[in-house]
Design an enzyme around this catalytic site. Structure first.
Site, PDB file in Angstrom:
ATOM      1  N   SER A  63      43.750  37.947  32.979  1.00 13.19           N
ATOM      2  CA  SER A  63      44.345  37.209  34.099  1.00 13.19           C
ATOM      3  C   SER A  63      43.909  35.752  34.146  1.00 13.19           C
ATOM      4  O   SER A  63      44.704  34.876  34.508  1.00 13.19           O
ATOM      5  CB  SER A  63      44.008  37.909  35.418  1.00 13.19           C
ATOM      6  N   ARG A 183      29.098  47.056  35.431  1.00 10.51           N
ATOM      7  CA  ARG A 183      29.765  45.853  35.942  1.00 10.51           C
ATOM      8  C   ARG A 183      30.276  46.019  37.368  1.00 10.51           C
ATOM      9  O   ARG A 183      30.469  45.038  38.087  1.00 10.51           O
ATOM     10  CB  ARG A 183      30.909  45.436  35.016  1.00 10.51           C
TER      11      ARG A 183
END
Length: 506
Positions: A63, A183
């Site tokens: 993105s 993460r």
């Protein structure tokens, strides 16, 4: 031709193009609006990966890369390729900021704490960058502690041991892994400070939820608790007891959005999002790239950003036009910061709105996310007289990352339902809209090699369609850099000379 108003770019984040099949969420979803668009409007396909978006060959897009290229209207050389090249030609090891970081630690006698995403996904970080940084610092005789962040999102969900093996095999002697954290905790970007605090406590205080004898044990123990790589709970490896006064910290992730929060907790003066307790005074805080203007106040940077002149937003503002940017929290930086070439301040005449993403643990639990609110604001903006509107629907990508096919189907259906309202409002207003995606994801929800969940982006082409365009117009195939010139052409504006992309209109 009559100039349509508004001209709209609608980005269906993570909606790639693929053959029909049992793992293709857009194909399996009931999407009457998009089906009608693809059948009755001009369509083409765009490349979103590799050299066409400024990445190494074969590297999937993401993105940040996608929106940067879209907004720039030209192929932008991305940080991944720049850093790879610097390691290859040796200039990485002589980097001024890195050498200054090392010099400071030699002066204080402190250790270097390195933090990075341990995978070869290449979206936020890369294991080869971690190995190169360890080598540079160990060659200078400075002790190294590595804070390993496990991935499982841009790569297979249970692949961490492979990357840890690669790391430990290539790691310079005298470097040790201090902590292992998924993460989900270390790379939040949605103000879930309760997650960030768990990563912080492990890295800074040496106080994780769990301890393990080795990094490998940390991951194997997590698997025993049914935690996939992304969700590995903060684990301290035996022998590490926290960051000390005079130590240094180097963040190796090269994408800004998911590095900002943990770095704020570690280094921001007056940080108050959660109680960190007393923080050790760092001798140096280095980032691989710039993470924000705010971070620049207390960090140095190995690879500062390069200015992108005359982005779509800047050029439209210079022509005295009004524009609107819209996305929920998860994709808001993409339609603002990244689309504007890394510039945080809105252009003159640029309005923005950000519905909050839902506070759920993972988005498969609420696949519609905030699409209804995005749609309502989208329709309102179409009626408000803006010249240019850029909107991002986060659902296909964010739910695609969960690996849950049924949820991804629902995500696609939620977006399509919104698009139905948008198309109706656009028709009433006399506007034109480009519908496309920044990269693929949800069109491949099952890994063809393992049969397990596929959670990463793809290198598939993405669809592009023109709704409400001038009569007789067709579209040609292209790449993301061609979208800004196309939008400008629809607006009746010349493109600036810096934009080397070509209009898709034929």
């Amino acid at each position: 031709m009559t100039t349509p108003k508004p001209v709209v770019l609608c980005i269906l984040d993570g909606w790639g193009s693929a053959e029909p099949g049992p793992a293709n969420a857009p194909y399996l979803a009931k999407t009457p609006t998009l089906d009608a668009i693809m059948q009755s409007c001009p369509t083409a396909r765009l490349v979103t990966h590799g050299p066409d978006v400024g990445l190494p060959s074969g590297q999937m897009g993401n993105s940040e890369v996608g929106h940067t290229n879209i907004g720039a209207g030209r192929v932008v050389a991305m940080d991944l390729g720049q850093i790879d090249l610097a390691i290859e030609d040796g200039s990485f090891y002589d980097n001024d900021a890195l050498q200054a970081f090392i010099a400071k630690l030699k002066e204080t006698g402190g250790a270097a704490h390195l933090m990075g995403l341990v995978s070869d996904g290449g979206v936020h970080g890369h294991v080869t960058h971690i190995l190169a940084a360890i080598k540079a610092i160990r060659d200078a005789g400075v002790p190294v502690w590595l804070h390993a962040i496990t991935d499982g999102r841009d790569v297979a969900p249970k692949s961490a041991l492979t990357y840890l093996d690669q790391l430990e095999a290539g790691m310079a002697p005298g470097a040790q892994i201090a902590t292992v954290t998924g993460r989900y905790f270390a790379m939040d970007r949605d103000n879930r400070w309760e997650r960030v605090s768990e990563a912080y406590d492990a890295m800074v205080k040496g106080a994780g939820q769990f301890t393990a004898a080795t990094a490998r044990d940390a991951v194997e123990n997590a698997y025993g608790r049914d935690e996939l790589d992304e969700f590995v709970k903060a684990t301290v490896v035996e022998g590490f007891d926290g960051i000390k006064e005079g130590d240094g910290f180097f963040c190796l992730n090269f994408r800004a959005d998911r590095a900002r929060e943990i770095l704020r907790a570690i280094g921001e003066p007056g940080f108050a999002e959660f109680d960190t307790g007393p923080r050790p005074a760092l001798a140096a805080l280095l980032g691989m790239v710039e993470y924000s203007e705010g971070h620049n106040a207390y960090m140095t940077t190995a690879y500062p950003k390069r200015a992108i002149v005359n982005t779509l937003g800047e050029w439209v503002a210079k022509q005295g036009k009004r524009q609107f940017r819209l996305a929920e929290t998860e994709k808001y930086p993409h339609v603002t910061f990244f689309l504007n070439g890394g510039k945080e301040t809105p252009e003159v005449g640029e309005d923005r709105f950000m519905p909050k993403s839902p506070k759920v643990a993972t988005y498969d639990l609420q696949p519609e996310m905030s699409a209804p609110e995005v749609t309502a604001k989208f329709v309102e903006a179409i009626r408000a007289g803006y010249d240019l509107i850029v909107t991002n629907y986060a659902n296909p990508d964010m739910v695609g990352h969960t690996g849950d096919l049924d949820a991804a189907i629902k995500a696609c259906e939620a977006v399509d339902q919104g698009l139905g309202e948008v198309v109706a409002a656009l028709k009433d207003a006399g506007g034109a809209m480009i519908v496309t995606a920044d990269h693929g994801n949800c069109e491949l929800m099952v890994d063809p090699e393992t049969g397990g969940a596929h959670t990463a982006h793809t290198t598939n082409l993405v669809p592009v369609a023109l709704v409400g365009g001038p009569e007789g117009t067709a579209l040609k195939d292209g790449r993301l850099a061609d979208l800004a010139p196309t939008l400008l052409a629809l607006m009746g504006l010349d493109q600036p000379e810096e934009m080397t992309g070509e209009s898709l209109l034929v």
